[in-house]
Design a protein around this motif. Structure first.
Motif, PDB file in Angstrom:
ATOM      1  N   LEU A  68       0.922  -1.034   0.036  1.00 20.83           N
ATOM      2  CA  LEU A  68       0.045  -0.030  -0.159  1.00 20.83           C
ATOM      3  C   LEU A  68       0.803   1.155  -0.077  1.00 20.83           C
ATOM      4  N   PRO A  69       0.561   2.381  -0.697  1.00 22.80           N
ATOM      5  CA  PRO A  69       1.496   3.704  -0.855  1.00 22.80           C
ATOM      6  C   PRO A  69       1.330   4.263   0.515  1.00 22.80           C
ATOM      7  N   ARG A  70       2.393   4.880   0.669  1.00 21.49           N
ATOM      8  CA  ARG A  70       2.499   5.655   1.748  1.00 21.49           C
ATOM      9  C   ARG A  70       2.641   7.305   1.148  1.00 21.49           C
ATOM     10  N   GLY A  71       1.792   8.096   1.753  1.00 18.73           N
ATOM     11  CA  GLY A  71       1.970   9.544   1.093  1.00 18.73           C
ATOM     12  C   GLY A  71       1.278  10.574   2.170  1.00 18.73           C
ATOM     13  N   ALA A  72       1.433  11.653   1.736  1.00 22.76           N
ATOM     14  CA  ALA A  72       1.057  12.749   2.902  1.00 22.76           C
ATOM     15  C   ALA A  72      -0.308  13.076   2.373  1.00 22.76           C
ATOM     16  N   VAL A  73      -1.248  13.872   3.249  1.00 23.13           N
ATOM     17  CA  VAL A  73      -2.771  13.937   3.059  1.00 23.13           C
ATOM     18  C   VAL A  73      -2.607  15.072   1.894  1.00 23.13           C
ATOM     19  N   VAL A  74      -3.407  14.991   1.052  1.00 21.72           N
ATOM     20  CA  VAL A  74      -3.894  16.159   0.110  1.00 21.72           C
ATOM     21  C   VAL A  74      -5.143  16.804   0.367  1.00 21.72           C
ATOM     22  N   SER A  75      -6.148  15.978   0.470  1.00 27.46           N
ATOM     23  CA  SER A  75      -7.477  16.420   0.758  1.00 27.46           C
ATOM     24  C   SER A  75      -8.497  15.430   1.486  1.00 27.46           C
ATOM     25  N   SER A  76      -9.517  15.969   2.218  1.00 26.28           N
ATOM     26  CA  SER A  76     -10.473  14.868   2.586  1.00 26.28           C
ATOM     27  C   SER A  76     -11.832  15.691   2.206  1.00 26.28           C
ATOM     28  N   THR A  77     -12.887  14.774   2.347  1.00 24.84           N
ATOM     29  CA  THR A  77     -14.270  14.897   2.188  1.00 24.84           C
ATOM     30  C   THR A  77     -15.082  13.971   3.340  1.00 24.84           C
ATOM     31  N   VAL A  78     -15.904  14.577   4.043  1.00 21.51           N
ATOM     32  CA  VAL A  78     -16.766  13.901   4.956  1.00 21.51           C
ATOM     33  C   VAL A  78     -18.378  13.799   4.517  1.00 21.51           C
ATOM     34  N   SER A  79     -18.897  13.027   4.568  1.00 17.71           N
ATOM     35  CA  SER A  79     -20.421  12.937   4.260  1.00 17.71           C
ATOM     36  C   SER A  79     -20.933  12.063   5.421  1.00 17.71           C
ATOM     37  N   GLY A  80     -21.486  12.456   6.477  1.00 16.05           N
ATOM     38  CA  GLY A  80     -21.964  11.606   7.632  1.00 16.05           C
ATOM     39  C   GLY A  80     -21.140  10.989   8.153  1.00 16.05           C
ATOM     40  N   ASP A  81     -21.254   9.557   8.151  1.00 21.38           N
ATOM     41  CA  ASP A  81     -20.280   8.644   8.752  1.00 21.38           C
ATOM     42  C   ASP A  81     -19.241   7.932   7.908  1.00 21.38           C
ATOM     43  N   GLN A  82     -19.341   8.566   6.544  1.00 20.13           N
ATOM     44  CA  GLN A  82     -18.316   8.183   5.623  1.00 20.13           C
ATOM     45  C   GLN A  82     -17.302   9.289   5.268  1.00 20.13           C
ATOM     46  N   ALA A  83     -16.244   8.825   4.921  1.00 19.71           N
ATOM     47  CA  ALA A  83     -15.111   9.724   4.793  1.00 19.71           C
ATOM     48  C   ALA A  83     -14.202   9.104   3.671  1.00 19.71           C
ATOM     49  N   GLN A  84     -13.565   9.976   2.552  1.00 15.25           N
ATOM     50  CA  GLN A  84     -12.637   9.843   1.588  1.00 15.25           C
ATOM     51  C   GLN A  84     -11.352  10.704   2.094  1.00 15.25           C
ATOM     52  N   VAL A  85     -10.067  10.247   1.977  1.00 16.93           N
ATOM     53  CA  VAL A  85      -8.972  10.963   2.330  1.00 16.93           C
ATOM     54  C   VAL A  85      -8.066  10.772   1.118  1.00 16.93           C
ATOM     55  N   ARG A  86      -7.463  11.514   0.411  1.00 20.07           N
ATOM     56  CA  ARG A  86      -6.929  11.669  -0.790  1.00 20.07           C
ATOM     57  C   ARG A  86      -5.354  11.646  -0.202  1.00 20.07           C
ATOM     58  N   LEU A  87      -4.524  10.837  -0.299  1.00 19.40           N
ATOM     59  CA  LEU A  87      -3.163  10.899  -0.073  1.00 19.40           C
ATOM     60  C   LEU A  87      -2.382  10.937  -1.512  1.00 19.40           C
ATOM     61  N   VAL A  88      -1.262  11.311  -1.290  1.00 13.28           N
ATOM     62  CA  VAL A  88      -0.227  11.413  -2.504  1.00 13.28           C
ATOM     63  C   VAL A  88      -0.116   9.881  -2.955  1.00 13.28           C
ATOM     64  N   GLY A  89      -0.570   9.465  -4.042  1.00 12.89           N
ATOM     65  CA  GLY A  89      -0.494   8.087  -4.654  1.00 12.89           C
ATOM     66  C   GLY A  89      -1.522   7.279  -3.854  1.00 12.89           C
ATOM     67  N   ASP A  90      -2.548   7.700  -3.100  1.00 13.95           N
ATOM     68  CA  ASP A  90      -3.340   6.876  -2.669  1.00 13.95           C
ATOM     69  C   ASP A  90      -4.829   7.533  -2.000  1.00 13.95           C
ATOM     70  N   THR A  91      -5.923   6.655  -2.372  1.00 16.41           N
ATOM     71  CA  THR A  91      -7.079   7.285  -1.684  1.00 16.41           C
ATOM     72  C   THR A  91      -7.780   5.999  -0.721  1.00 16.41           C
ATOM     73  N   VAL A  92      -7.821   6.706   0.586  1.00 15.00           N
ATOM     74  CA  VAL A  92      -8.298   5.850   1.542  1.00 15.00           C
ATOM     75  C   VAL A  92      -9.887   6.344   2.010  1.00 15.00           C
ATOM     76  N   PHE A  93     -10.486   5.311   2.144  1.00 13.86           N
ATOM     77  CA  PHE A  93     -12.240   5.171   2.461  1.00 13.86           C
ATOM     78  C   PHE A  93     -12.283   4.949   4.089  1.00 13.86           C
TER      79      PHE A  93
END
Length: 123
Positions: A68-93
Motif C-alpha cells: 500500500l502506498p504511503r503519502g501525505a494528505v492532500v484533501s479529505s471529504t466527509v459525508s455523515g459517517d463516511q469519509a474519503q481521504v486523498r493521499l499522495v499516491g492513494d485514496t483511503v475510505f
C-alpha cells in the motif's frame, strides 16, 4: 462489485467536498505509515474479516503482503459517517464507528468511469 461500491461511495462523498475533520486525515495518515499489525487495528471489522477470508490467513499476515502506498494528505471529504481521504499516491475510505474512524478501503486508484479499484476493501 467492490469497484461499484467504491464508485457509489465516491459519488456520495463528492457531494460534500472540502476539508474534512482532522480526525479522518489523522487516521488515514497514521494508517499509511503504520506497520501491518497497527494497520489491522485501524480497519473496520468487515474489512478485516474480508481481508482474512480472501487471503485465508490472519489480518497481520495478509496485510504484510499488501503493498500500500504511503503519502501525505492532500484533501479529505466527509459525508455523515463516511469519509474519503486523498493521499499522495492513494485514496483511503473510512467509516465512523463507535470506536472512532476506521479504514474500509485503501490502496485505491480512481478509474476513468469514476469508480475506484482498491487493493484493500471490505465486502
Amino acid at each position: 462489485m467492490r469497484a461499484a461500491a467504491m464508485a457509489a461511495a465516491a459519488l456520495l462523498l463528492s457531494a460534500c467536498a472540502g476539508l474534512g475533520p482532522p480526525e479522518v486525515e489523522q487516521v488515514a495518515s497514521a494508517f499509511a505509515g503504520a506497520d501491518p499489525s497497527a494497520r489491522c487495528q485501524m480497519l473496520a471489522p468487515a474489512t478485516a474479516s474480508a481481508l482474512e477470508g480472501r487471503q485465508a490467513e490472519s489480518c497481520v499476515q495478509a496485510m504484510s503482503q499488501l503493498s500500500l502506498p504511503r503519502g501525505a494528505v492532500v484533501s479529505s471529504t466527509v459525508s455523515g459517517d463516511q469519509a474519503q481521504v486523498r493521499l499522495v499516491g492513494d485514496t483511503v475510505f473510512l467509516t465512523r464507528t463507535s470506536d472512532g474512524w476506521k479504514v474500509t478501503a485503501a490502496g485505491c486508484r480512481s478509474q476513468a468511469d469514476a469508480r475506484y479499484d482498491c487493493r484493500l476493501a471490505g465486502p
